[in-house]
Design a protein around this motif. Structure first.
Motif, PDB file in Angstrom:
ATOM      1  N   TYR A   7      42.744 -43.736 -16.314  1.00 13.69           N
ATOM      2  CA  TYR A   7      41.333 -44.050 -16.134  1.00 13.69           C
ATOM      3  C   TYR A   7      41.041 -45.510 -16.508  1.00 13.69           C
ATOM      4  N   THR A   8      41.695 -45.974 -17.589  1.00 16.83           N
ATOM      5  CA  THR A   8      41.524 -47.368 -18.005  1.00 16.83           C
ATOM      6  C   THR A   8      42.009 -48.313 -16.926  1.00 16.83           C
ATOM      7  N   GLU A  46      33.154 -49.658 -22.722  1.00 16.25           N
ATOM      8  CA  GLU A  46      32.408 -48.501 -23.206  1.00 16.25           C
ATOM      9  C   GLU A  46      33.288 -47.253 -23.229  1.00 16.25           C
ATOM     10  N   VAL A  47      34.108 -47.095 -22.197  1.00 19.94           N
ATOM     11  CA  VAL A  47      35.037 -45.959 -22.157  1.00 19.94           C
ATOM     12  C   VAL A  47      36.105 -46.113 -23.236  1.00 19.94           C
ATOM     13  N   LEU A  48      36.650 -47.326 -23.370  1.00 18.72           N
ATOM     14  CA  LEU A  48      37.717 -47.567 -24.351  1.00 18.72           C
ATOM     15  C   LEU A  48      37.250 -47.326 -25.781  1.00 18.72           C
ATOM     16  N   SER A  49      35.988 -47.593 -26.053  1.00 19.13           N
ATOM     17  CA  SER A  49      35.480 -47.449 -27.420  1.00 19.13           C
ATOM     18  C   SER A  49      35.539 -46.008 -27.909  1.00 19.13           C
ATOM     19  N   LYS A  50      35.689 -45.062 -26.980  1.00 17.71           N
ATOM     20  CA  LYS A  50      35.744 -43.652 -27.350  1.00 17.71           C
ATOM     21  C   LYS A  50      37.175 -43.112 -27.374  1.00 17.71           C
ATOM     22  N   GLN A  57      43.699 -50.606 -27.764  1.00 16.80           N
ATOM     23  CA  GLN A  57      44.418 -51.888 -27.832  1.00 16.80           C
ATOM     24  C   GLN A  57      45.041 -52.256 -26.491  1.00 16.80           C
ATOM     25  N   LYS A  58      45.680 -51.269 -25.854  1.00 14.04           N
ATOM     26  CA  LYS A  58      46.312 -51.536 -24.557  1.00 14.04           C
ATOM     27  C   LYS A  58      45.265 -51.838 -23.491  1.00 14.04           C
ATOM     28  N   GLY A  59      44.153 -51.095 -23.526  1.00  8.74           N
ATOM     29  CA  GLY A  59      43.108 -51.304 -22.532  1.00  8.74           C
ATOM     30  C   GLY A  59      42.443 -52.656 -22.662  1.00  8.74           C
ATOM     31  N   ALA A  92      40.959 -53.244 -32.152  1.00  9.83           N
ATOM     32  CA  ALA A  92      41.459 -53.938 -30.959  1.00  9.83           C
ATOM     33  C   ALA A  92      41.352 -55.457 -31.079  1.00  9.83           C
ATOM     34  N   HIS A  93      40.801 -55.935 -32.211  1.00 13.19           N
ATOM     35  CA  HIS A  93      40.623 -57.382 -32.381  1.00 13.19           C
ATOM     36  C   HIS A  93      41.941 -58.141 -32.233  1.00 13.19           C
TER      37      HIS A  93
END
Length: 440
Positions: A7-8, A46-50, A57-59, A92-93
């Protein structure tokens, strides 16, 4: 149901799709184009934050890479801003900064200069765990500034990280290398005072460095700083030391260049013990005979008088800062040659009138008097002036020794008188069997 990774990738694909579609619509408003691409990127975030940490990290890394590849700096700024602002993407920073560091080399200098200062501002106090990444990113920003000729901005962009405060994480060698880079940029920008400050900071840690390349760069940079700040004796000493570093694998051409710089700085150095030592070292070094201006070096070493016409060719090859003018309104070279000539004349004359001295030096009489007076006060020559008869009297080493002996004799005589007076006043004191004499 597709996996999170799938999905990412799909969402990243949507960003690329929007970018490619908009790029073909040249009539669209630029703000609309930026908005479409940024909106698609934010949807991905927004999707990755969940999602779990690893997927975040990869996304984020993939999104950063795709955006930089498409040279979409506006969207890149929005992505970075969102990641830093989100409480759910803090893990993810590092992945984001790592991706940016790795891809900056693919960006144009203009893009780096436009984006990285904003990135650093957004990083703010979030860099506590990312000093190494910040340093690497700042290095690339500095190089972009340097390529544009903005040397002071290049230096400042590196200096702002305060290397001495993060030396544990960066390592001593990286800290010294950073200070040397900052110094080089300040030198290119002709900011010599700041260059001296930062090469001095590097010197605090240089003894802990084992890397020969860094050691050589530091020494060469220090020589250039001394040179730029008109401290020619110190510069010459370092240049000469570098010219002897054959064991470091330096080619002969570089060693000869260092030797040539050593000769130049020695000829420009003010008279004194340090320059005399340098003249001796260089004159006795067989390699110096092939260096330009060896004839001038030889005359200075042998204390021969030098006419101003003889230094014209040498003066033409000097760098702009080496032609600077002193407070006495002489160039650095003129001052060095005038002081040398006064010393040369002191070996020939026991005394000389101010007018005759001025004639030989090819300067006004009052300036000749002022020159020799300053040399006397600075301990560069042994002489005294008689302004009544307008003469300078030179003192040889033998005369100085005799004067010193006379002073000792006078002191001993005064002490004897004091002893005799004390014995006469206090006869009860134990008699002094041996008095002090000048021969003791």
């Amino acid at each position: 149901t597709p996996t999170t990774a799938t999905y990412t990738r799909s969402l990243c694909g949507r960003v690329r799709c929007v970018q490619e579609t908009v790029s073909t619509q040249s009539t669209w408003d630029i703000n609309l184009k930026d908005s479409l691409m940024a909106d698609a990127a934010i949807k991905v975030l927004e999707v990755l934050s969940k999602k779990p940490t690893e997927e975040q990290q990869k996304g984020v890394e993939q999104l950063i890479v795709d955006t930089i590849v498409k040279k979409d700096i506006a969207t890149l700024e929005k992505v970075v801003q969102y990641v830093f602002a989100s409480q759910h993407l803090t893990t993810a920073h590092k992945a984001m900064l790592t991706a940016i560091k790795g891809k900056i080399k693919d960006m144009e200098n203009e893009e780096v200069i436009a984006f990285v200062p904003k990135l650093l501002e957004m990083m703010g106090n979030k860099t506590l765990a990312n000093e190494v990444l910040e340093y690497d990113i700042r290095c690339q920003l500095a190089m972009a500034y340097s390529d544009h000729g903005e040397y002071t901005l290049a230096a400042r962009s590196l200096a702002d990280i305060h290397l001495d405060q993060v030396k544990e994480k960066l390592g001593i060698e990286k800290v010294v290398e950073g200070y040397v880079k900052i110094t080089e940029f300040f030198l290119y920008g002709e900011n010599n005072a700041d260059a001296y400050t930062y090469i001095s900071k590097a010197s605090l840690y240089i003894d802990e460095v084992k890397n020969d390349t860094i050691i050589l760069k530091h020494k060469y940079c220090y020589a250039q700083v001394y040179d730029a700040n008109l401290k020619f004796s110190q510069a010459a000493s370092l240049y000469y030391n570098l010219s002897q570093k054959a064991s470091f694998g330096l080619p002969e051409a570089e060693l000869l260049a260092f030797l040539t710089n050593a000769v130049t700085c020695t000829l420009l150095a003010p008279s004194g013990t340090q320059r005399s030592r340098l003249l001796t070292l260089l004159y006795k070094d067989e390699r110096t005979k092939v260096v330009a201006n060896y004839d001038l070096l030889e005359k200075m070493y042998l204390e021969r008088f030098i006419k101003m016409s003889e230094v014209k060719k040498f003066e033409e090859g000097l760098k702009p800062h080496q032609k600077s003018v002193t407070v006495e309104n002489y160039t650095v070279l003129q001052k060095a040659v005038l002081e040398h000539n006064v010393l040369a004349l002191s070996k020939i004359y026991n005394n000389i009138s101010f007018d005759q001295l001025a004639k030989l030096l090819e300067i006004p009489s009052d300036k000749a008097e002022g020159l020799i007076a300053s040399m006397i006060s600075e301990g560069k020559i042994k002489a005294h002036l008689n302004q009544a008869d307008m003469f300078a009297y030179f003192e040889s080493d033998k005369e100085m020794i005799q004067r010193f002996n006379d002073l000792i004799a006078n002191l001993c005589e005064s002490l004897n008188v004091l002893i005799e007076e004390t014995s006469a006043k206090y006869p009860g004191l134990k008699s002094i069997k041996s008095q002090v004499s000048p021969q003791h």
